[in-house]
Write a protein that holds these residues in place. Structure first.
Motif, PDB file in Angstrom:
ATOM      1  N   UNK A 272       0.825  -0.981  -0.011  1.00 40.38           N
ATOM      2  CA  UNK A 272      -0.200   0.078  -0.105  1.00 40.38           C
ATOM      3  C   UNK A 272       0.786   1.292  -0.101  1.00 40.38           C
ATOM      4  N   UNK A 273       1.941   0.852  -0.326  1.00 39.49           N
ATOM      5  CA  UNK A 273       2.531   2.260  -0.551  1.00 39.49           C
ATOM      6  C   UNK A 273       3.475   3.056  -1.693  1.00 39.49           C
ATOM      7  N   UNK A 274       3.152   4.434  -1.686  1.00 43.09           N
ATOM      8  CA  UNK A 274       3.487   4.798  -2.935  1.00 43.09           C
ATOM      9  C   UNK A 274       4.562   4.417  -3.704  1.00 43.09           C
ATOM     10  N   UNK A 275       4.521   4.658  -5.285  1.00 44.04           N
ATOM     11  CA  UNK A 275       5.918   4.512  -5.577  1.00 44.04           C
ATOM     12  C   UNK A 275       6.799   4.885  -5.355  1.00 44.04           C
ATOM     13  N   UNK A 276       8.202   4.880  -4.889  1.00 45.45           N
ATOM     14  CA  UNK A 276       9.637   5.555  -4.781  1.00 45.45           C
ATOM     15  C   UNK A 276       9.145   7.421  -5.414  1.00 45.45           C
ATOM     16  N   UNK A 277       9.762   7.772  -4.501  1.00 47.07           N
ATOM     17  CA  UNK A 277       9.242   9.626  -5.519  1.00 47.07           C
ATOM     18  C   UNK A 277       9.835  10.727  -4.658  1.00 47.07           C
ATOM     19  N   UNK A 278      10.208  11.572  -5.161  1.00 47.65           N
ATOM     20  CA  UNK A 278      10.588  12.782  -4.448  1.00 47.65           C
ATOM     21  C   UNK A 278      10.010  12.707  -3.345  1.00 47.65           C
ATOM     22  N   UNK A 279       9.630  12.869  -1.753  1.00 47.84           N
ATOM     23  CA  UNK A 279       8.868  13.311  -0.772  1.00 47.84           C
ATOM     24  C   UNK A 279       8.243  14.682  -1.028  1.00 47.84           C
ATOM     25  N   UNK A 280       9.268  15.756  -1.944  1.00 47.68           N
ATOM     26  CA  UNK A 280       9.152  17.081  -1.695  1.00 47.68           C
ATOM     27  C   UNK A 280       9.729  17.872  -0.328  1.00 47.68           C
ATOM     28  N   UNK A 281      10.071  17.644   0.114  1.00 53.59           N
ATOM     29  CA  UNK A 281      10.421  18.473   2.028  1.00 53.59           C
ATOM     30  C   UNK A 281      10.244  20.271   1.330  1.00 53.59           C
ATOM     31  N   UNK A 282      10.058  21.263   2.085  1.00 56.83           N
ATOM     32  CA  UNK A 282      10.032  22.284   1.802  1.00 56.83           C
ATOM     33  C   UNK A 282      11.413  23.020   1.835  1.00 56.83           C
ATOM     34  N   UNK A 283      12.158  22.079   2.521  1.00 58.71           N
ATOM     35  CA  UNK A 283      14.032  23.283   2.696  1.00 58.71           C
ATOM     36  C   UNK A 283      14.577  21.769   3.724  1.00 58.71           C
ATOM     37  N   UNK A 284      15.146  21.018   2.693  1.00 55.71           N
ATOM     38  CA  UNK A 284      15.614  19.850   3.550  1.00 55.71           C
ATOM     39  C   UNK A 284      17.238  19.735   3.284  1.00 55.71           C
ATOM     40  N   UNK A 285      18.082  19.881   4.334  1.00 56.22           N
ATOM     41  CA  UNK A 285      17.716  19.828   5.862  1.00 56.22           C
ATOM     42  C   UNK A 285      17.474  20.222   6.936  1.00 56.22           C
ATOM     43  N   UNK A 286      17.229  21.017   6.558  1.00 53.90           N
ATOM     44  CA  UNK A 286      16.606  22.717   7.272  1.00 53.90           C
ATOM     45  C   UNK A 286      15.102  22.273   7.752  1.00 53.90           C
ATOM     46  N   UNK A 287      13.961  22.032   6.816  1.00 51.46           N
ATOM     47  CA  UNK A 287      12.889  21.660   7.086  1.00 51.46           C
ATOM     48  C   UNK A 287      12.168  20.755   6.343  1.00 51.46           C
ATOM     49  N   UNK A 290       6.704  18.281   4.059  1.00 61.49           N
ATOM     50  CA  UNK A 290       6.706  18.669   3.412  1.00 61.49           C
ATOM     51  C   UNK A 290       5.933  19.676   2.421  1.00 61.49           C
ATOM     52  N   UNK A 291       5.718  19.278   1.067  1.00 61.71           N
ATOM     53  CA  UNK A 291       4.346  20.030   0.308  1.00 61.71           C
ATOM     54  C   UNK A 291       3.597  19.685  -0.022  1.00 61.71           C
ATOM     55  N   UNK A 292       2.321  19.968  -0.153  1.00 66.76           N
ATOM     56  CA  UNK A 292       0.981  19.815  -0.667  1.00 66.76           C
ATOM     57  C   UNK A 292       0.989  18.692  -1.888  1.00 66.76           C
ATOM     58  N   UNK A 293       1.875  18.847  -2.916  1.00 69.88           N
ATOM     59  CA  UNK A 293       1.788  18.040  -3.940  1.00 69.88           C
ATOM     60  C   UNK A 293       2.428  16.905  -3.672  1.00 69.88           C
ATOM     61  N   UNK A 294       3.160  16.536  -2.049  1.00 70.07           N
ATOM     62  CA  UNK A 294       4.092  15.856  -2.046  1.00 70.07           C
ATOM     63  C   UNK A 294       3.403  14.241  -1.748  1.00 70.07           C
ATOM     64  N   UNK A 295       3.736  12.536  -2.248  1.00 71.51           N
ATOM     65  CA  UNK A 295       3.242  11.380  -2.432  1.00 71.51           C
ATOM     66  C   UNK A 295       3.036  11.144  -0.648  1.00 71.51           C
ATOM     67  N   UNK A 296       3.530  11.845   0.310  1.00 65.82           N
ATOM     68  CA  UNK A 296       3.722  11.441   1.480  1.00 65.82           C
ATOM     69  C   UNK A 296       2.309  11.564   1.947  1.00 65.82           C
ATOM     70  N   UNK A 297       1.544  12.715   1.625  1.00 65.18           N
ATOM     71  CA  UNK A 297       0.128  12.901   1.482  1.00 65.18           C
ATOM     72  C   UNK A 297      -0.922  12.098   2.037  1.00 65.18           C
ATOM     73  N   UNK A 298      -1.657  11.859   2.755  1.00 67.16           N
ATOM     74  CA  UNK A 298      -2.803  10.969   3.028  1.00 67.16           C
ATOM     75  C   UNK A 298      -2.196   9.255   3.003  1.00 67.16           C
ATOM     76  N   UNK A 299      -1.613   8.941   2.396  1.00 69.32           N
ATOM     77  CA  UNK A 299      -0.359   7.683   2.050  1.00 69.32           C
ATOM     78  C   UNK A 299      -0.565   7.287   3.355  1.00 69.32           C
ATOM     79  N   UNK A 300      -0.808   7.093   4.717  1.00 75.44           N
ATOM     80  CA  UNK A 300      -0.055   6.666   5.771  1.00 75.44           C
ATOM     81  C   UNK A 300      -1.206   5.558   5.887  1.00 75.44           C
ATOM     82  N   UNK A 301      -1.082   4.773   7.057  1.00 76.48           N
ATOM     83  CA  UNK A 301      -1.947   4.275   7.475  1.00 76.48           C
ATOM     84  C   UNK A 301      -2.564   4.333   9.388  1.00 76.48           C
ATOM     85  N   UNK A 302      -3.318   4.630  10.279  1.00 76.94           N
ATOM     86  CA  UNK A 302      -3.807   4.993  11.453  1.00 76.94           C
ATOM     87  C   UNK A 302      -3.096   4.175  11.978  1.00 76.94           C
ATOM     88  N   UNK A 303      -2.318   4.739  12.634  1.00 74.86           N
ATOM     89  CA  UNK A 303      -1.975   4.353  14.017  1.00 74.86           C
ATOM     90  C   UNK A 303      -2.361   4.589  15.880  1.00 74.86           C
TER      91      UNK A 303
END
Length: 326
Positions: A272-287, A290-303
């Motif tokens: 259920x993981x998204x395909x590998x993609x740039x997580x689109x950090x705002x300003x890594x390694x300082x920030x 993730x940006x709103x268009x990141x593949x990480x948005x809403x792609x997790x599972x509730x814990x």
């Protein structure tokens, strides 16, 4: 040491809070002790501290050379660990080689920043166990119910989380970013040893900046594949297409430039993981937001126990992958 519980006194010691302190410049590098905190007691709360430049371990929760003892109910949160040497952050060992019967249980490590220096050249005299978190369990002792979530790990001088034993280890919603490239050994963001039972790795961002294939996002020890649940993670390699994604059972490797569907079908991981993609950090390694268009948005599972993020902001349902909710 900054604070030191003497070996042999562990049985029955309970209660300690260490908060909002700077614990630093302890001992010399690669010494036999030089701990920021060396604790053999239960009901411990370590929060809001800056722990750095310790010659061996930032926080040591280790039982050996004592009568059978118990450490339980420890929370380590909101600390900044950096400039470590042997174990930058937390070293947890329930060792039974001499006496057996030790138990370490119900340990929570959350919301911490574990920093590494990518410009530091790891030399021949440096200890080879330079990890952010190290866990070990010997036969006859137990290490169980470990919760590691909402942490940020940068430029690991070894592996970020290295385990060699443990039962019910839950690694959720962490952000792993980069490695120290001068290390000449195989390392991983999450390095699973040979004696683990029920390790769950979910909702993590693993950003691999390896210049070659020595470094993996996840490594799993020989024959332990069936003891792991790995899903809802986001992986990325920024520098080398043939970087290692997973090394499993000490012989089978999967690389970023392999077909993603082949990896998931062969391992049963990350269905259920998204395909590998740039997580689109705002300003890594300082920030590491993730940006709103990141593949990480809403792609997790509730814990159930991860209700807020690294900054204390509420998690949505489903949550974002990584330490910080966008």
């Amino acid at each position: 040491a900054g604070i030191y519980d003497r070996y042999g006194n562990a049985a029955g010691l309970m209660g300690l809070e260490v908060t909002n302190s700077e614990i630093a410049y302890i001992g010399v590098k690669n010494s036999g002790s030089a701990y920021g905190l060396s604790l053999e007691r239960s009901e411990v709360y370590i929060a809001g501290n800056s722990i750095h430049d310790c010659g061996r371990r930032g926080v040591s929760l280790v039982l050996y050379e004592t009568d059978p003892s118990v450490i339980r109910d420890v929370v380590i949160e909101g600390n900044h660990f950096y400039n470590g040497y042997h174990t930058t952050g937390v070293d947890v060992q329930s060792n039974g080689a001499r006496t057996g019967g030790h138990i370490i249980e119900n340990l929570t490590i959350r919301g911490n920043l574990f920093g590494g220096d990518p410009s530091y050249i790891i030399g021949e005299g440096d200890n080879t166990s330079s990890n952010h978190i190290f866990m070990n369990q010997d036969t006859g002792s137990q290490l169980r119910e470990i919760y590691i979530y909402n942490n940020i790990f940068t430029y690991a001088p070894g592996s970020s989380i290295k385990t060699s034993g443990g039962e019910n280890v839950f690694i959720h919603n962490n952000t792993f970013y980069g490695f120290n490239h001068s290390y000449d050994n195989y390392q991983a963001h999450i390095f699973g040893g040979n004696h683990t039972e029920n390790t769950v790795i979910q909702n993590n961002i693993c950003y691999n900046d390896a210049p070659d294939n020595r470094y993996a996002c996840i490594e799993i020890g020989n024959g332990r594949h069936a003891h792991y649940t790995v899903d809802n993670n986001l992986y990325y390699t920024s520098t080398y297409a043939h970087a290692r994604l997973l090394w499993v059972d000490r012989g089978t490797s999967f690389f970023f430039d392999d077909a993603w569907s082949s990896y998931t079908s062969s391992t049963g991981f990350d269905a259920h993981s998204p395909s590998p993609a740039d997580p689109l950090f705002v300003d890594a390694p300082l920030d590491f937001r993730i940006q709103g268009t990141s593949s990480a948005v809403g792609a997790g599972v509730d814990v159930s126990w991860v209700t807020t993020d690294f900054n204390g902001s509420p998690r949505t349902s489903p949550p974002d992958i990584g330490a910080i909710q966008h």
